[in-house]
Structures are given as structure tokens and as C-alpha cells.
Design a protein around this motif. Structure first.
Motif, PDB file in Angstrom:
ATOM      1  N   PRO A 178     -13.238 -15.089 -12.346  1.00 29.39           N
ATOM      2  CA  PRO A 178     -11.945 -15.519 -12.534  1.00 29.39           C
ATOM      3  C   PRO A 178     -11.998 -17.101 -12.744  1.00 29.39           C
ATOM      4  O   PRO A 178     -11.292 -17.548 -13.608  1.00 29.39           O
ATOM      5  N   ASP A 179     -12.629 -17.809 -11.832  1.00 27.69           N
ATOM      6  CA  ASP A 179     -12.842 -19.308 -12.180  1.00 27.69           C
ATOM      7  C   ASP A 179     -13.366 -19.758 -13.542  1.00 27.69           C
ATOM      8  O   ASP A 179     -13.104 -20.448 -14.200  1.00 27.69           O
ATOM      9  N   ASP A 180     -14.477 -18.657 -13.995  1.00 33.11           N
ATOM     10  CA  ASP A 180     -15.099 -19.099 -15.189  1.00 33.11           C
ATOM     11  C   ASP A 180     -14.108 -18.861 -16.210  1.00 33.11           C
ATOM     12  O   ASP A 180     -14.103 -19.722 -17.173  1.00 33.11           O
ATOM     13  N   ALA A 181     -13.495 -17.619 -16.224  1.00 37.29           N
ATOM     14  CA  ALA A 181     -12.380 -17.500 -17.069  1.00 37.29           C
ATOM     15  C   ALA A 181     -11.212 -18.384 -17.222  1.00 37.29           C
ATOM     16  O   ALA A 181     -10.773 -18.871 -18.487  1.00 37.29           O
ATOM     17  N   GLU A 182     -10.819 -18.740 -16.144  1.00 37.16           N
ATOM     18  CA  GLU A 182      -9.867 -20.091 -16.418  1.00 37.16           C
ATOM     19  C   GLU A 182     -10.370 -21.182 -16.939  1.00 37.16           C
ATOM     20  O   GLU A 182      -9.736 -21.976 -17.917  1.00 37.16           O
ATOM     21  N   THR A 214     -13.386 -30.608 -19.949  1.00 38.36           N
ATOM     22  CA  THR A 214     -14.639 -30.547 -20.621  1.00 38.36           C
ATOM     23  C   THR A 214     -15.768 -30.219 -19.508  1.00 38.36           C
ATOM     24  O   THR A 214     -16.886 -29.397 -19.502  1.00 38.36           O
ATOM     25  N   ALA A 215     -15.805 -31.332 -18.463  1.00 36.97           N
ATOM     26  CA  ALA A 215     -16.758 -31.259 -17.377  1.00 36.97           C
ATOM     27  C   ALA A 215     -16.919 -29.768 -16.676  1.00 36.97           C
ATOM     28  O   ALA A 215     -17.893 -29.352 -16.416  1.00 36.97           O
ATOM     29  N   ARG A 216     -15.862 -29.360 -16.369  1.00 37.51           N
ATOM     30  CA  ARG A 216     -15.624 -28.011 -15.835  1.00 37.51           C
ATOM     31  C   ARG A 216     -16.334 -26.825 -16.596  1.00 37.51           C
ATOM     32  O   ARG A 216     -16.894 -25.955 -16.189  1.00 37.51           O
ATOM     33  N   TYR A 217     -15.729 -26.970 -18.012  1.00 41.75           N
ATOM     34  CA  TYR A 217     -16.481 -25.867 -18.968  1.00 41.75           C
ATOM     35  C   TYR A 217     -17.914 -25.995 -19.118  1.00 41.75           C
ATOM     36  O   TYR A 217     -18.576 -24.823 -18.943  1.00 41.75           O
ATOM     37  N   VAL A 218     -18.415 -27.285 -19.190  1.00 41.00           N
ATOM     38  CA  VAL A 218     -19.992 -27.154 -19.361  1.00 41.00           C
ATOM     39  C   VAL A 218     -20.625 -26.802 -18.299  1.00 41.00           C
ATOM     40  O   VAL A 218     -21.477 -25.967 -17.976  1.00 41.00           O
ATOM     41  N   ALA A 219     -20.068 -27.146 -16.783  1.00 38.00           N
ATOM     42  CA  ALA A 219     -20.662 -26.667 -15.664  1.00 38.00           C
ATOM     43  C   ALA A 219     -20.724 -25.194 -15.434  1.00 38.00           C
ATOM     44  O   ALA A 219     -21.569 -24.292 -15.012  1.00 38.00           O
ATOM     45  N   THR A 220     -19.547 -24.545 -16.039  1.00 34.17           N
ATOM     46  CA  THR A 220     -19.324 -23.099 -15.922  1.00 34.17           C
ATOM     47  C   THR A 220     -20.224 -22.493 -16.883  1.00 34.17           C
ATOM     48  O   THR A 220     -21.283 -21.506 -16.429  1.00 34.17           O
ATOM     49  N   LEU A 221     -20.476 -22.788 -17.937  1.00 31.04           N
ATOM     50  CA  LEU A 221     -21.276 -22.234 -18.865  1.00 31.04           C
ATOM     51  C   LEU A 221     -22.795 -22.372 -18.614  1.00 31.04           C
ATOM     52  O   LEU A 221     -23.750 -21.610 -18.846  1.00 31.04           O
ATOM     53  N   ALA A 222     -23.217 -23.616 -17.962  1.00 30.48           N
ATOM     54  CA  ALA A 222     -24.530 -23.765 -17.476  1.00 30.48           C
ATOM     55  C   ALA A 222     -24.745 -22.941 -16.400  1.00 30.48           C
ATOM     56  O   ALA A 222     -26.080 -22.575 -16.429  1.00 30.48           O
ATOM     57  N   ARG A 223     -24.114 -22.329 -15.615  1.00 33.42           N
ATOM     58  CA  ARG A 223     -24.215 -21.333 -14.722  1.00 33.42           C
ATOM     59  C   ARG A 223     -24.470 -19.969 -15.331  1.00 33.42           C
ATOM     60  O   ARG A 223     -25.265 -19.118 -14.983  1.00 33.42           O
ATOM     61  N   ILE A 224     -23.255 -19.585 -16.267  1.00 33.32           N
ATOM     62  CA  ILE A 224     -23.423 -18.271 -16.738  1.00 33.32           C
ATOM     63  C   ILE A 224     -24.702 -18.018 -17.684  1.00 33.32           C
ATOM     64  O   ILE A 224     -25.406 -17.019 -17.495  1.00 33.32           O
ATOM     65  N   LEU A 225     -24.985 -19.015 -18.435  1.00 40.81           N
ATOM     66  CA  LEU A 225     -25.990 -18.878 -19.324  1.00 40.81           C
ATOM     67  C   LEU A 225     -27.417 -18.925 -18.691  1.00 40.81           C
ATOM     68  O   LEU A 225     -28.425 -18.796 -19.212  1.00 40.81           O
ATOM     69  N   ALA A 226     -27.326 -19.687 -17.426  1.00 44.26           N
ATOM     70  CA  ALA A 226     -28.843 -19.658 -16.595  1.00 44.26           C
ATOM     71  C   ALA A 226     -28.993 -18.567 -16.122  1.00 44.26           C
ATOM     72  O   ALA A 226     -30.474 -18.214 -15.561  1.00 44.26           O
ATOM     73  N   GLU A 227     -28.116 -17.616 -15.777  1.00 45.36           N
ATOM     74  CA  GLU A 227     -28.210 -16.290 -15.076  1.00 45.36           C
ATOM     75  C   GLU A 227     -29.173 -15.374 -15.808  1.00 45.36           C
ATOM     76  O   GLU A 227     -29.203 -15.463 -17.080  1.00 45.36           O
TER      77      GLU A 227
END
Length: 458
Positions: free
Chosen positions: A94-98, A445-458
Motif C-alpha cells: 500500500p505504501d508503494d501504491a500511494e 519524487t524522492a519517495r517515488y525513487v526510493a519506492t522503485l529502488a526497493r521494488i526493482l531490486a527485489e
């Protein structure tokens, strides 16, 4: 508390005007006065146009933009793209989606969209189990809209099956699934969560004829006897073929025959229609929800734009998969697709000498307002105070003058300058974009970048 602005130039329902004094209160225009004195009003230099409604968005897909641009072992299509989406959703919290929705909505505002219809089908946890709060994910959409200032029409989607005729869903769809009873409770909860967004509306979105049956579609309509009804229809050839095999009729034909399709309805894509379906849809009063950039990205096909306009059909544009968020880009792609199909120019203009850009924008404003069921699409008393102000000092716009200046400026925005010409955006009476930047761009933007960095690293 009211605020007063002076619009140096503006497109009003009556046409081009200068020195337009507008008063805004409670998110609406309460006065619009052309040829008025500034009298201390805050001046917005440039050309003010109504904010463009985005009638179709899946916000979470902004985070997977670019992930499906590698050819597979066989011919790629919507159906192979969908497998990439399922894999992406296997990681999304949910945090990612937001965070992703806020970034998408911020970009919409910076580029000229001022309100969005969120076709929301991501309802459950990663394993498909419902959240303790059935509106958890709907609440995240509402939070993203509130944080960015974009107007919102939330469309909880009923998705119950994996194919026409009630075929079982596949594992990748488990986060979407509801039966009619659970869907009714979701709609009720969605009405509660959008209260945090000024002026927000709630409609419904039966996902597609692939994802509902006739009985569950009727049950969904009973949940929302008024308000907008959006549904995907006739996007891909395979969908049309499967619908004919199931029912003997094509998707748009079936909907027009079996459902009370009227001006509440928005049929998304309608890429593959016969001439008869095209005329019937136009006469129904429904809106065709076109997403030209996504339809091109997925290789869906080309909408019968010229025929539909000739039949006086209504349309608006949306960003769908959010691969390139840009109202100018959507309208430009719509016109260019028609040029390729007809091998002609200025296809979506309806009369000799008419500005193609002006026609496209006019249709997108009125069709989008109808689709969102909100008072949008015009700088007029009682309408939501949404504006996009173009920078008339931009090199592509700076030398325009004369009687047809408004048409030329709109043409240059849509076909030449695009997003670079957007200077200021007002949404619901608040200046959310100034000098081309959203007021919360850095944090979002900072929150978005951190979110994608985690998702795409998994």
C-alpha cells in the motif's frame, strides 16, 4: 475565503478574452469578468485554458513504465504485457501504491491535467487476501490525490473472472477479485475515504466483459444507480473474437444491446468497432474513453475517430498505463493515428478552416467533464477552478498574434511545444504548479525513487 486572479489571456466559453478577472471560493469560480481592471488581483501571465480532465488512469502502472520493452520469444501483445504487470504487482505494498500514485498525479498536474478518473482495481494484499480495511488501497489513491491537489473521480472496479463467460481467474489476478457483495461494501467504503479530497466523486468500473458476467454486471449497476460507469471494451482483436465466440456479438454491440448505456457510461478504448457500432455508440450519449499513447504502446489498433466525430460522438482522453503522461501528447497521438489510417491531414477537424488543436481540446474538455461527472472543462461561474496557463513567451508561442491567435496557440501547444509550454496550473482553486514545477515535487519524487529502488531490486 475567496481569492482573485487576473488572467492576461483566457479561453472562455464565449471565446478568447483578455484581462479576465476571476474570483475563486471553495474550489469553484464564483465570478468571471473579461475586460476588467486588475484592482490588486494576482496576475497569471500567459494563456489560461481550462484544466484537462484525465478520464482513464491506472496509477500504479506508472511504476512499471518501461519494464515491458523487451521482445519475448514470440510476438508480443497486450497479453504478454499483462504478464509483466502481474509480476510487478507481486511486490507492491500500500505504501508503494500511494507513492507511485502521487508521482503520477504530480506529473499530470505539471503537464496540464487537473483532474483524474482512477479506474481502481488493485484492491487486496499480495497473496489476494483482503486487507482489514476493505478500502485500504482506495484510501491510498485518495491520499495521493489530496497530497497533490488533483481532482479525483474514484472508480472502484468489479473484477470477478479471468475470461468471458465466467472463466476462472488466474493467479496474477488475485489482488483484483471481488464478488458483488464484497464489491458493494468496497464502493461504500470508497465513498468514505474520498471525503479527504475536496469535490471528489465515486462511480463504478466493471472492469470488462472478460471480468464480469451479465449477472454480476447488473449487480454492480444496482450498487450505483447514479454516477459514472466506466468499462473497458473492444481494446484488442482477441477480446472481440472471444466475445463473439461467447455471445455471438462483439463487445460494444453486446453492451449496447444488453445494458442501459447512456450519458453516464464511458467505454474505454473501443478500438475495434464496426461502422454500425460506431454510430450507435455516438447516439447513445456515452463517452468513448481514448488513451492513444497506451493504445499505440500496446499495439491495440486505431479508433474510428473521424467516423465517430461525424456521428457526433463524445470522447475524452486518458493516460491509462501512464507510460508518457501528457494531455498534449495524447491528443497529438490521436490525430496522428488518424492521419496514418486515412493517409490524410487534419482528420479530426470537422470543417474547412477549423483548428485541429482547438477541436481536439474542446472535445477532450467536454467529454472528460462528462466522464468524471464533475463541473470541469470551462472557465465559468460554478465550474471547478481548474486552469492550465501556457507560457506565451516560450519560443514556439512567442510570435503569435492576430485574430486567430487562440487557435494558433492551442495548435502550437498540442503539436509543437507540448509539456514544455505549461507554466502554471490551478486545481480546485489552488496554484499547485508554478514555473512548471509542482509545489511538492522534491518530496514526491524522492519517495517515488526510493519506492522503485526497493521494488526493482527485489
Amino acid at each position: 475565503m475567496s481569492r482573485v486572479y487576473m488572467l492576461a489571456q483566457a479561453l472562455l466559453p464565449t471565446g478568447f478574452a483578455t484581462n479576465v478577472r476571476v474570483t475563486v471560493a471553495d474550489g469553484r469560480f464564483t465570478a468571471v469578468e473579461p475586460d476588467a481592471p486588475a484592482a490588486g488581483a494576482h496576475t497569471l501571465a500567459g494563456l489560461a485554458l481550462p484544466g484537462v480532465p484525465n478520464l482513464h488512469c491506472h496509477a500504479f502502472q506508472r511504476g512499471m513504465a518501461g519494464l515491458a520493452e523487451r521482445r519475448g520469444p514470440a510476438s508480443d501483445s497486450f497479453w504478454t504485457w499483462r504478464e509483466v504487470m502481474y509480476r510487478f504487482l507481486a511486490r507492491l505494498t500500500p505504501d508503494d501504491a500511494e507513492a507511485i500514485a502521487a508521482f503520477a498525479y504530480m506529473q499530470m498536474l505539471e503537464r496540464g491535467f487537473s483532474a483524474v478518473a482512477e479506474f481502481h482495481y488493485l484492491h487486496h494484499d499480495i497473496d489476494g487476501s483482503p486487507y482489514a480495511d476493505r478500502g485500504e488501497m482506495a484510501g491510498r489513491i485518495a491520499a495521493a490525490a489530496a497530497a497533490t491537489g488533483i481532482g479525483l473521480t474514484l472508480l472502484p472496479s468489479l473484477y470477478g473472472y479471468g475470461g468471458l463467460g465466467g472463466q476462472p481467474a488466474v493467479a496474477g489476478q488475485r489482488r483484483f477479485l471481488n464478488d458483488p457483495d464484497r464489491f458493494a461494501r468496497l464502493v461504500e467504503r470508497s465513498r468514505e475515504v474520498v471525503r479527504a479530497v475536496p469535490g471528489a466523486k465515486v462511480g463504478i468500473a466493471p472492469h470488462s466483459l472478460r471480468a464480469v458476467t451479465p449477472d454480476t454486471l447488473r449487480a454492480a449497476l444496482a450498487v450505483a444507480p447514479d454516477g459514472p460507469v466506466h468499462i473497458h471494451a473492444a481494446e484488442q482483436v482477441k477480446e472481440v473474437e472471444d466475445c463473439v465466440a461467447w455471445s455471438g456479438r462483439r463487445p460494444v454491440e453486446w453492451l449496447l444491446d444488453e445494458m442501459p448505456v447512456d450519458d453516464r457510461w464511458v467505454l474505454i478504448h473501443t478500438t475495434h468497432m464496426t461502422p454500425d457500432e460506431t454510430v450507435r455508440l455516438a447516439r447513445s450519449g456515452a463517452v468513448a474513453g481514448l488513451c492513444p499513447l497506451t493504445e499505440a504502446s500496446l499495439g491495440d489498433g486505431i479508433f474510428r475517430g473521424a467516423d465517430y466525430l461525424e456521428a457526433r460522438g463524445r470522447f475524452g482522453v486518458g493516460t491509462d498505463s501512464n507510460i508518457d503522461i501528457d494531455p498534449a501528447g495524447e491528443l497529438r497521438q490521436l490525430e496522428y493515428s488518424q492521419r496514418l489510417a486515412h493517409r490524410a491531414r487534419n482528420v479530426m477537424a470537422t470543417a474547412e478552416g477549423e483548428s485541429t488543436g482547438r477541436r481536439l481540446l474542446s472535445e477532450a474538455l467536454s467529454g472528460g467533464a462528462q466522464a468524471l461527472a464533475q463541473p470541469l472543462g470551462a472557465i465559468a461561474v460554478g465550474k471547478r477552478a481548474d486552469l492550465v496557463v501556457l507560457d506565451t513567451t516560450h519560443p514556439d508561442l512567442a510570435c503569435v498574434s492576430g485574430d486567430r491567435a487562440i487557435d494558433r496557440l492551442i495548435d502550437l501547444w498540442l503539436f509543437v511545444a507540448g509539456r514544455d509550454a505549461v507554466k502554471t496550473v490551478m486545481a480546485g482553486g489552488s496554484l499547485v504548479v508554478e514555473a512548471g514545477r509542482h509545489r511538492a515535487r522534491d518530496a514526491i519524487t524522492a519517495r517515488y525513487v526510493a519506492t522503485l529502488a526497493r521494488i526493482l531490486a527485489e
